[in-house]
Design a protein around this motif. Structure first.
Motif: not given
Lengths: 238, 432
Positions: B50, B59, B264, B268, B283, B285, B289
């Motif tokens: 993170d 983000v 944020e 997506t 992204t 994320e 991920g």
């Protein structure tokens, strides 16, 4: 009152069948001291087991306070034993690693007696057997006589109606044995508790109000030495 | 029989067999140790990634490239285009196989919903940096400053955006440029020289761009991208890029662009939309991920080992409890003779098993926490993680490990407990 009616108990099956109790019947009035006298293998222990609900004979009735305990469910028999019966065994069966107090507390815990009431009862029971000063000791540090007195305290702590004592003095020397006997009979007279002693010792049996002789699973004779209940005395011819 | 009395009696019986109880619970303890440590490592690892991601990307930011043509397997046939593939800028080599983002693409991206700005990755290749009275030093890279990426500062700081004449130096550049300490550099002017690539070799053109030092960044254990980069504002980077690359063949072609979205939550959906338009977007994320999946797999493997240890200890509990039932036949007989119900006898042994589970869980996770406290500073100094704790113990996780092990222990105690409950008191009291 305890009424034993036509109790028959057989071990094993068919050819190997062994009749431990053969059509046993008698009546014990409340508050009496009773000796079940017999040699080893005579069936006296089996009789005690049947009368206390530990064993279930295939035939007969054991009516205590008007209720046949042989017809009760397991749970109810457990409750009956927890609330109405005290046990004393030849080899004491005290928990060596536990304190005197914890040993005496066991029947109270089983009978669901609230915590607040236990302490008083435990103290009273230990005073009755002259063991008050040992309340915090581990049971393994007691002498044989003290252990049996502890067992007596455990038997009387929940104020039972009936006390079963299986050869209570069998493992004790005569002096300590006498002391335990005196305690048992004293408690029996003082509180009107029915005392049933299973023994092979005629001397001990002679001290009881009623003697029931057992031989080969049958009642050989019943002797009632108590003047007030003389009329019960009779000879059973088998 | 009351529950508290049963639990107390169970605890007392275990105390009477201390060595056995301890050894049995140590077996569970090994499992608890492994599981607690893996949970802590997983949590720490995720916290660490993170940090890495927030130190490198924002983000709200999507990194966009052109969708690359499917790679053909096997050698490719040569096509004579007449132009050398390497002609043009060094910073944006026009290699034929890679699809670039063009100005049109950037404009198309800007028109999308929820997109606030699109900035191509200029990364101009400048010649050197210097300041008055100092030597010249090669600049490895000039990048664009993004206010949403966490930076660590040795001196100064940036509030909001960087002005167009401001620059963030690294500690190393501050040192070689003759500043005695990083804070000394703040407010001073440095110069960056850029060469015009389209100028003919016979008449080279170049220019010095002055910048005021706004801040000095220090090395961070997390940042990959900004490490060693000099940071200027987006407009300043474009100015440098324009000057260097204008009129070359690769001008206006970019490998990468960063798209800022307004929220944020919309990252997506913007990503999906970009994807339908022939772009590839990632992204923060996505990056997070991918790393987290890896950590989770590792953690799963470790927990598997712990579970194996727990499985082994189950047989230990069953065995111990069976022996305990045999040893205490007489006690069980007495309790049943005194009217203790089957259910309570069973419970007594199940609670004993639960105590063993609790003890094992507490010992194992306690040791894990102690080991973690010792290991954390060592790991940090070995991996230069600065102030991140790699083994993070969560009280809830530790508690659930202990409770879980208690439940497993109770399950293991069921068979011995049943044996105890079924004992015939007459038989039990006959044993001398």
């Amino acid at each position: 009152m305890i009424e034993v009616k036509n109790v028959t108990k057989t071990y094993g099956k068919k050819q190997n069948a062994f009749i431990a109790l053969d059509n046993v019947s008698f009546t014990i009035p409340d508050g009496a001291s009773v000796a079940i006298l017999g040699k080893s293998g005579s069936g006296k222990s089996t009789l005690m087991h049947a009368m206390s609900g530990l064993d279930r004979p295939e035939k007969g009735e054991v009516v205590i306070d008007g209720e046949d305990i042989l017809k009760l469910k397991t749970k109810q028999v457990d409750k009956f034993r927890a609330s109405k019966i005290g046990f004393i065994f030849q080899s004491f069966f005290v928990q060596a690693n536990e304190t005197v107090s914890d040993n005496v507390s066991l029947p109270l815990e089983i009978a669901d007696i609230p915590r607040g009431e236990r302490k008083k009862k435990i103290q009273a029971a230990l005073e009755g057997v002259d063991l008050s000063e040992k309340i915090g000791s581990k049971a393994k540090n007691l002498s044989g006589g003290q252990k049996q007195r502890l067992a007596v305290a455990r038997a009387i702590v929940n104020s039972p109606q009936i006390i079963f004592a299986d050869e209570p003095t069998g493992n004790l020397d005569s002096v300590t044995g006498d002391k335990v006997e005196k305690m048992l009979f004293g408690y029996n007279k003082k509180n009107g508790v029915t005392l049933i002693i299973v023994t092979h010792d005629p001397e001990l049996a002679a001290k009881c109000d009623i003697q029931i002789n057992i031989k080969d699973g049958k009642v050989e004779s019943i002797r009632d030495t108590k003047p007030a209940t003389k009329q019960h005395t009779r000879k059973v011819v088998s | 029989m009351r529950l508290t009395d049963t639990i107390k009696r169970a605890g007392r019986s275990l105390r009477n067999a201390k060595a056995r109880t301890l050894l049995t619970s140590l077996a569970i303890g090994v499992g608890a140790f492994t599981i607690t440590l893996s949970l802590a490592a997983g949590q720490g690892g995720r916290a660490y990634t993170d940090e890495i991601v927030t130190a490198n990307t924002s983000v709200n930011e999507l990194l966009v490239t052109k969708k690359q043509p499917e790679a053909n397997s096997g050698p490719k046939k040569y096509e004579d285009t007449g132009v050398s593939a390497m002609a043009g800028s060094m910073s944006n080599p026009g290699a034929a196989d890679i699809a670039y983002l063009t100005q049109d693409d950037i404009k198309a991206m800007e028109k999308l919903n929820n997109v606030t700005s699109v900035s191509p990755n200029y990364s101009p290749s400048v010649r050197y940096i210097t300041r008055e009275g100092q030597d010249r030093y090669v600049v490895e890279s000039v990048s664009t400053f993004s206010p949403s990426v966490t930076l660590k500062y040795a001196a100064g700081s940036v509030d909001g955006n960087l002005a167009n004449d401001e620059i963030i130096l690294t500690e190393e550049y501050a040192k070689v440029l003759g500043f005695s300490n990083p804070s000394d550099a703040i407010g001073k002017t440095v110069e960056i020289r850029a060469d015009k690539l389209s100028a003919p070799v016979s008449a080279p053109e170049n220019k010095l761009f002055p910048f005021k030092v706004k801040a000095v960044s220090s090395k961070s254990g997390f940042a990959f991208r900004a490490q060693g980069s000099l940071l200027v504002s987006n407009d300043a980077a474009r100015e440098l890029y324009e000057y260097i690359n204008k009129d070359t063949r690769a001008y206006g072609n970019f490998l990468l662009a960063s798209v800022q979205v307004n929220d944020e939550k919309n990252a997506t959906s913007v990503k999906d939309e970009l994807s339908t338009k022939g772009f590839e977007a990632q992204t923060a994320e996505d990056v997070l991920g991918a790393i987290n999946t890896f950590i989770n797999v590792l953690q799963g493997i470790l927990i598997g080992f712990g579970a194996l240890a727990v499985l082994t200890s189950i047989f230990g509990i069953i065995n111990t409890q069976y022996i305990s039932v045999l040893e205490r036949t007489q006690q069980i007989g007495l309790m049943k003779a005194l009217g203790m119900r089957r259910r309570d006898v069973g419970r007594l042994f199940k609670f004993e098993a639960a105590w063993i589970g609790f003890l094992g869980g507490a010992i194992g996770s306690g040791m894990a926490v102690i080991a973690g406290l010792i290991a954390n500073p060592l790991i940090n100094s070995a991996l230069k993680l600065e102030d991140v704790t790699l083994l993070q113990f969560n009280p809830i996780a530790v508690a659930s490990v202990i409770i879980g092990l208690m439940i497993i222990a109770i399950a293991a105690g069921i068979l011995p407990a049943r044996k105890a409950a079924k004992l015939d008191p007459i038989e039990a009291l006959r044993t001398e």
